[in-house]
Scaffold this motif. Structure first.
Motif, short mmCIF file in Angstrom:
data_model
loop_
_atom_site.label_atom_id
_atom_site.label_comp_id
_atom_site.label_asym_id
_atom_site.label_seq_id
_atom_site.Cartn_x
_atom_site.Cartn_y
_atom_site.Cartn_z
N MET A 1 7.46 4.86 7.26
CA MET A 1 7.39 4.47 5.85
C MET A 1 8.52 4.99 4.97
SD MET A 1 3.26 5.04 5.28
CE MET A 1 3.20 4.10 3.75
N LYS A 2 9.38 5.85 5.49
CA LYS A 2 10.35 6.52 4.63
C LYS A 2 11.36 5.57 3.98
CE LYS A 2 13.62 7.64 8.35
NZ LYS A 2 14.38 8.73 9.00
N ASP A 3 11.65 4.44 4.61
CA ASP A 3 12.67 3.54 4.07
C ASP A 3 12.10 2.36 3.30
OD1 ASP A 3 14.80 5.03 5.16
OD2 ASP A 3 14.54 4.07 7.12
N LEU A 4 10.80 2.36 3.08
CA LEU A 4 10.19 1.26 2.34
C LEU A 4 10.61 1.33 0.87
CD1 LEU A 4 6.57 1.35 3.84
CD2 LEU A 4 8.42 -0.25 4.41
N GLN B 1 9.24 -0.52 -1.57
CA GLN B 1 8.08 -0.69 -2.43
C GLN B 1 6.97 0.24 -1.96
OE1 GLN B 1 7.65 -5.13 -2.02
NE2 GLN B 1 7.38 -5.01 -4.24
N GLU B 2 6.06 0.52 -2.86
CA GLU B 2 4.95 1.39 -2.49
C GLU B 2 3.97 0.63 -1.61
OE1 GLU B 2 1.42 3.49 -4.94
OE2 GLU B 2 3.45 4.18 -5.44
N VAL C 1 0.66 -3.64 -1.24
CA VAL C 1 2.10 -3.49 -1.44
C VAL C 1 2.36 -3.75 -2.91
CG1 VAL C 1 4.40 -4.31 -0.83
CG2 VAL C 1 2.59 -4.30 0.91
N GLY C 2 2.92 -2.77 -3.60
CA GLY C 2 3.06 -2.90 -5.04
C GLY C 2 4.46 -2.63 -5.55
N GLY C 3 4.52 -2.37 -6.84
CA GLY C 3 5.80 -2.06 -7.46
C GLY C 3 6.26 -0.67 -7.11
N LEU C 4 7.38 -0.28 -7.69
CA LEU C 4 7.98 1.01 -7.36
C LEU C 4 7.21 2.18 -7.98
CD1 LEU C 4 11.78 0.20 -7.76
CD2 LEU C 4 10.47 0.43 -5.64
N SER C 5 6.41 1.91 -9.00
CA SER C 5 5.81 3.04 -9.70
C SER C 5 4.30 2.95 -9.88
CB SER C 5 6.45 3.18 -11.09
OG SER C 5 6.23 2.00 -11.85
N PRO D 1 8.51 5.57 -3.11
CA PRO D 1 9.86 5.05 -2.89
C PRO D 1 10.97 5.94 -3.46
CG PRO D 1 8.38 3.29 -3.53
CD PRO D 1 7.63 4.57 -3.72
N SER D 2 10.61 6.79 -4.42
CA SER D 2 11.60 7.70 -4.99
C SER D 2 12.07 8.73 -3.96
CB SER D 2 11.00 8.44 -6.18
OG SER D 2 9.94 9.30 -5.76
N GLY D 3 11.26 8.90 -2.90
CA GLY D 3 11.60 9.89 -1.88
C GLY D 3 10.94 11.23 -2.10
#
Length: 229
Positions: free
Chosen positions: A122-125, A127-128, A149-153, A181-183
């Motif tokens: 999942m580390k390179d996805l 989107q959340e 599967v959603g937005g970035l936040s 997704p921010s890491g």
């Protein structure tokens, strides 16, 4: 003398095999009713129910029906080559289903082990993603599903979506995971609130929330290890 109906459409609607299966479930049907559904139609001036009873009467029991060849099936009046082939196909499918086992996708031995595994996945996805691992009583993974599967936040995953799957797969426990997704895997207030809701729902349903794992770019955080579960 046995009362029969020439055609199934002449039978009371609630007595017809298809309607009975839909209303009462397949286990409520007799063997000849189940067979009638497969046969669909009987010969002229006869019903599929009559044909199914005639077919069963031609063999001593289901074992001999199971081993009957196409030619033996076709000796029964009303069973042509097409119906004989369909019967053989249904018997073989039933045999394969009886031998089928639930595929296991590994065993969860610790949050650390599953966390490292999920980092790779999942580390390179970008989107959340919210995923659920459904476990049996031995903590073997019997199913893994992406729930949302959603937005970035933001995530709008609801506990009912997760526990619907848990009931469907007869899971004893679940592990929920999602990526940031921010890491940065640091849990947000929303993550803690969602975990609390999941744990509460699990307690009510008797399905344990084993962990909620948040995945970053090269690390994870287990809310169980944090004491949030």
């Amino acid at each position: 003398m046995r009362l029969t109906h020439n055609l199934i459409k002449e039978m009371p609607k609630l007595s017809r095999p298809r309607e009975r299966l839909e209303n009462d479930g397949e286990k409520a049907l007799s063997t000849h009713e189940l067979l009638a559904i497969l046969l669909r139609t009987g010969p002229k001036d006869s019903s599929a129910v009559d044909l199914s009873m005639s077919l069963l009467a031609s063999f001593e029991d289901l074992y001999y029906l199971k081993t009957a060849s196409l030619e033996e099936l076709m000796c029964v009046n009303g069973i042509g080559r097409t119906k004989a082939i369909e019967i053989r196909a249904a018997i073989e499918l039933g045999s394969r289903i009886a031998l089928a086992t639930q595929e296991k996708k590994g065993q969860v031995t610790s949050s650390h082990t599953i966390g490292k595994r999920l980092i790779k996945e999942m580390k390179d996805l970008q989107q959340e993603h919210v995923i659920t691992l459904f476990l049996n009583t031995k903590n073997e993974i019997i199913k893994k599903e992406t729930i949302f599967v959603g937005g970035l936040s933001q995530s709008v995953a609801h506990p009912r979506e997760i526990f619907r799957g848990a009931v469907r797969y007869a899971a004893a426990r679940i592990i929920v995971a999602h990526n940031h997704p921010s890491g940065n895997p640091t849990p947000s207030d929303a993550d803690f609130a969602f975990t609390k809701r999941m744990a509460t729902c699990g307690e009510l349903m008797g399905i344990e929330l084993l962990d909620h794992i948040i995945i970053g770019s090269d690390s994870y955080i287990s809310l169980k290890e944090m004491g949030a579960i």
